[in-house]
Design an enzyme around this catalytic site. Structure first.
Site, PDB file in Angstrom:
ATOM      1  N   CYS A 135       9.548  48.160  24.016  1.00 47.76           N
ATOM      2  CA  CYS A 135       9.438  47.205  25.108  1.00 47.76           C
ATOM      3  C   CYS A 135       8.016  46.662  25.205  1.00 47.76           C
ATOM      4  O   CYS A 135       7.801  45.455  25.144  1.00 47.76           O
ATOM      5  CB  CYS A 135       9.853  47.862  26.430  1.00 47.76           C
ATOM      6  SG  CYS A 135       9.664  46.769  27.858  1.00 47.76           S
ATOM      7  N   GLU A 210      17.455  48.644  23.869  1.00 48.05           N
ATOM      8  CA  GLU A 210      16.957  47.298  24.148  1.00 48.05           C
ATOM      9  C   GLU A 210      18.003  46.252  23.769  1.00 48.05           C
ATOM     10  O   GLU A 210      18.210  45.269  24.487  1.00 48.05           O
ATOM     11  CB  GLU A 210      15.663  47.036  23.363  1.00 48.05           C
ATOM     12  CG  GLU A 210      14.417  47.644  23.956  1.00 48.05           C
ATOM     13  CD  GLU A 210      13.819  46.776  25.068  1.00 48.05           C
ATOM     14  OE1 GLU A 210      14.518  45.881  25.583  1.00 48.05           O
ATOM     15  OE2 GLU A 210      12.662  47.024  25.421  1.00 48.05           O
TER      16      GLU A 210
END
Length: 225
Positions: A135, A210
């Site tokens: 991230c 993700e």
């Protein structure tokens, strides 16, 4: 080669599925449905709150003042800048601060953030930072990939220009640079080579989560839930 680069190489398709997801491609070319982006904005706000907790945990897991200050800086960036910016951007899309604060976490948000917190609670500071890195550093790489001609080349009328500019811009690129450097510093102190395979699996799992997070936003175009 930096540790982050090694982790990306080891992740292979898990990384590319995340970084080149249809959500990302359509955000980049402006064709992403507005419902998908709104869903993403709400969940990303809730996501950031949990990532603030993860960075608070990183302070606790730190064994040196330098590591504590690095984690505190990341925590402050979320609490004092990113969340405030997120509220501002969301307001432009018709989402109030109350809308964000009263929303429920999606399953995909829960799965990803609790995975990161679990890795941090069960492991050490390096494992936690590896779980965070797809991230923290990944968004910077995505921002750069969406602006091959620089931010100035993104048309002013592009619906997602502000989002792209935030992650492609110098301030966030510097956040990612510091995160990569911190990973390398921790690895020098805490990663015998035999440990790399385990950390690579943590990284790959975070990439898969993700990908699920992007897909959750994209699915809102047909199923707003």
């Amino acid at each position: 080669m930096t540790l982050f680069a090694r982790l990306k190489d080891a992740a292979g398709r898990d990384w590319t599925d995340y970084a080149s997801h249809e959500f990302v491609r359509r955000l980049g070319d402006g064709s992403l449905p507005e419902a998908a982006f709104r869903r993403y904005l709400v969940q990303d706000y809730l996501f950031l709150i949990q990532f603030a907790r993860a960075n608070a945990l990183a302070v606790y897991k730190s064994r040196t003042l330098a590591d504590m200050r690095a984690a505190q800086g990341a925590l402050s960036a979320i609490l004092d800048a990113e969340l405030r910016l997120h509220v501002t951007i969301s307001a432009r899309w018709g989402l109030s601060a109350e809308d964000l604060d009263t929303a429920r976490e999606a399953r995909e948000t829960l799965a990803y953030t609790r995975f990161v917190l679990d890795r941090g609670a069960a492991g050490d500071l390096l494992e936690l930072q590896v779980a965070l890195s797809p991230c923290v550093v990944g968004y910077a790489e995505i921002g750069r990939a969406l602006t091959p001609g620089g931010i100035a080349a993104v048309p002013a009328e592009h619906p997602y220009r502000d989002w792209i500019a935030d992650y492609a811009g110098a301030p966030y690129q510097d956040v990612a640079r510091r995160a990569r450097a911190q990973l390398d510093s921790l690895a020098q102190r805490m990663m015998p080579e035999r440990r790399f395979e385990d950390l690579a699996e943590v990284f790959a799992m975070a990439c898969r989560l993700e990908t699920d997070f992007w897909q959750m936003g994209l699915d809102a175009a047909s199923d707003p839930r």
